[in-house]
Design an enzyme around this catalytic site. Structure first.
Site, mmCIF file in Angstrom:
data_model
loop_
_atom_site.group_PDB
_atom_site.id
_atom_site.type_symbol
_atom_site.label_atom_id
_atom_site.label_comp_id
_atom_site.label_asym_id
_atom_site.label_seq_id
_atom_site.Cartn_x
_atom_site.Cartn_y
_atom_site.Cartn_z
ATOM 1 N NE ARG A 19 -11.167 -25.449 -16.777
ATOM 2 C CZ ARG A 19 -11.936 -24.210 -17.527
ATOM 3 N NH1 ARG A 19 -11.877 -24.204 -18.579
ATOM 4 N NH2 ARG A 19 -12.313 -23.314 -16.581
ATOM 5 C CE LYS A 68 -16.722 -6.285 -22.390
ATOM 6 N NZ LYS A 68 -18.274 -8.059 -22.733
ATOM 7 N N GLY A 127 -9.514 -20.567 -15.501
ATOM 8 C CA GLY A 127 -9.082 -20.640 -16.937
ATOM 9 C C GLY A 127 -7.947 -20.014 -17.381
ATOM 10 N N GLY A 152 -14.348 -18.570 -13.392
ATOM 11 C CA GLY A 152 -15.783 -17.547 -12.687
ATOM 12 C C GLY A 152 -16.112 -17.871 -11.370
#
Ligand code: AMP
Length: 405
Positions: free
Chosen positions: A40, A208, A362, A386
């Site tokens: 990043r 998840k 990520g 995201g």
């Protein structure tokens, strides 16, 4: 793209102007606070360098981790300031506060071409407040750092899906522009979102399933195949009736997964074998098993070799691939083969099939580097997990919408 870009700002001229930049420096740190993946930071350099070359007084803002609105040295941007200084080849001073006296004094003392960093914006609870008025006051204080003929450059792609003060509210208070990274990310992702070449294959992993049910649904609509591995696949396997033993399972999501399989069963591709382990441990006893063969009390920590092959066959036919999330616990060598194998299949499709391949964010981007894979083998590695997922789902990203307003 209906927003103003860095190039427009450079054409207007930035010499001697305070330019506030929101970057994404949310890098992973090891226990001693060393940066383990500086992707990043590297991705943020083109915008910063262009501003330095233009003679701007550059004030960088960013967050690191989740300090939850409290000053916490563990989440100080000090390691970032050091890494940035090295990468830029010039000293980057770090203010000891976010919008306090030190930040203001340092901002006022900048010479043309200097770069400084303010402390972690999430040290201030107002950054992520749900209360717009509260965020607004913080945004006013951020904007004040560049008050005199300044401007704002939004370059933290990893946070543009958040309506937070340093991303969203501040853009309403200063002339606002998209940085080079944000522009590049949106250009690439809009091709995938609006007009992907088919077959379009989405590969999803990660812990998840509840986080990603909406994503699976939205992408199953647009994609030809949705391959699912990683921690999230066990709830889907449970929904098919398999006993996943102690594997990651969200029991309350089994119903929703059944529903999903009913509607998109022809598109969803699940593993055909697994790597079961006696414990969640890098040195645990482990073996390849069939879907119904996880020993009692064991858990699956990776997809098996037959799954890698099956997933690879689907990926080999693709013309577009979007991949988000590891296939297993890639941080442990014994359970990294699924992720490495699928990543390699995507690299091969890029080279052999001219497939346009995008790694979303990520963990997946970090896993590419951790596993020693060739970063250049993919068409694009996004810095935002995201944000790229939400963009591909068709959601509006507040940090982009505000630049278009
Ligand atoms: P996420 O943050 O949702 O992208 O999830 C990534 C994390 O999921 C990584 O740290 C993986 O180690 C973890 N993970 C992937 N597969 C499994 C699995 N089968 N069991 C437990 N954790 C997993």
């Amino acid at each position: 793209m209906a927003f103003k870009k860095l190039e427009d700002l450079l054409n207007e001229g930035v010499e001697s102007r305070h330019i506030l930049v929101r970057s994404d420096f949310n890098v992973p740190l090891d226990e001693e606070g060393n940066i383990t993946d500086s992707g990043r930071i590297t991705a943020s350099l083109p915008t910063i360098k262009a501003l330095v070359d233009g003679g701007a007084k550059v004030i960088l803002s960013a967050h690191l981790g989740r300090p939850k609105g409290q000053v916490n040295p563990k989440y100080s941007l000090a390691p970032v300031a050091e890494a940035l200084s090295e990468a830029l080849g010039q000293y980057v001073a770090l203010a000891s506060d976010v919008v306090g006296e030190d930040a203001h004094e340092r901002a006022n003392g900048l010479n043309d071409g200097d770069v400084m960093l303010i402390e972690n914006v999430r040290f201030d609870p107002r950054e992520t407040s749900k209360d717009e008025a509260e965020r607004g006051v913080f945004a006013d204080e951020l904007a004040a750092l560049a008050a005199d003929n300044g401007a704002f450059v939004s370059d933290g792609f990893g946070v543009v899906h958040r309506a937070q003060a340093s991303v969203y509210d501040v853009a309403k208070r200063l002339p606002a522009y998209a940085g080079k990274l944000v522009e590049k990310e949106i250009t690439v992702l809009s091709t995938v979102a609006k007009d992907p070449a088919h077959p379009y294959v989405v590969v999803l992993g990660g812990a998840k399933v509840s986080d990603k049910l909406g994503v699976i649904e939205a992408l199953a609509d647009k994609a030809d195949k949705v391959i699912i591995g990683g921690g999230m696949c066990y709830t889907l396997l449970a929904a098919q009736g398999y006993n996943v033993q102690k594997s990651l399972l969200q029991e309350d999501q089994i119903g929703a997964c059944k529903d999903l399989l009913e509607r998109f069963g022809d598109k969803i591709v699940l593993p055909v074998d697994l790597v079961a382990a006696s414990d969640f441990d890098a040195n645990a006893e482990h073996k390849v098993v069939a879907l119904d063969g996880i020993p009692a009390g064991w858990q699956s920590l990776d997809i098996g070799p037959e799954s890698v092959k099956a997933f690879g066959d689907v990926i080999a036919t693709s013309k577009t691939v979007f991949w988000n999330g590891p296939m297993g616990v890639f941080e442990m060598e014994a359970f990294s083969k699924g992720t490495a194998g699928v990543a390699q299949a995507i690299i091969d499709a890029t080279a052999n099939n001219g497939s346009f391949t995008v790694v979303g964010g990520g963990d997946s981007a970090a896993s590419v580097r951790t596993l020693g894979l060739n970063e250049d083998g993919f068409s694009h590695i996004s810095t935002g997990g995201g944000a790229s997922l939400e963009y591909l789902e068709g959601k509006e990203l507040p940090g982009i919408a505000v630049l278009e307003a």
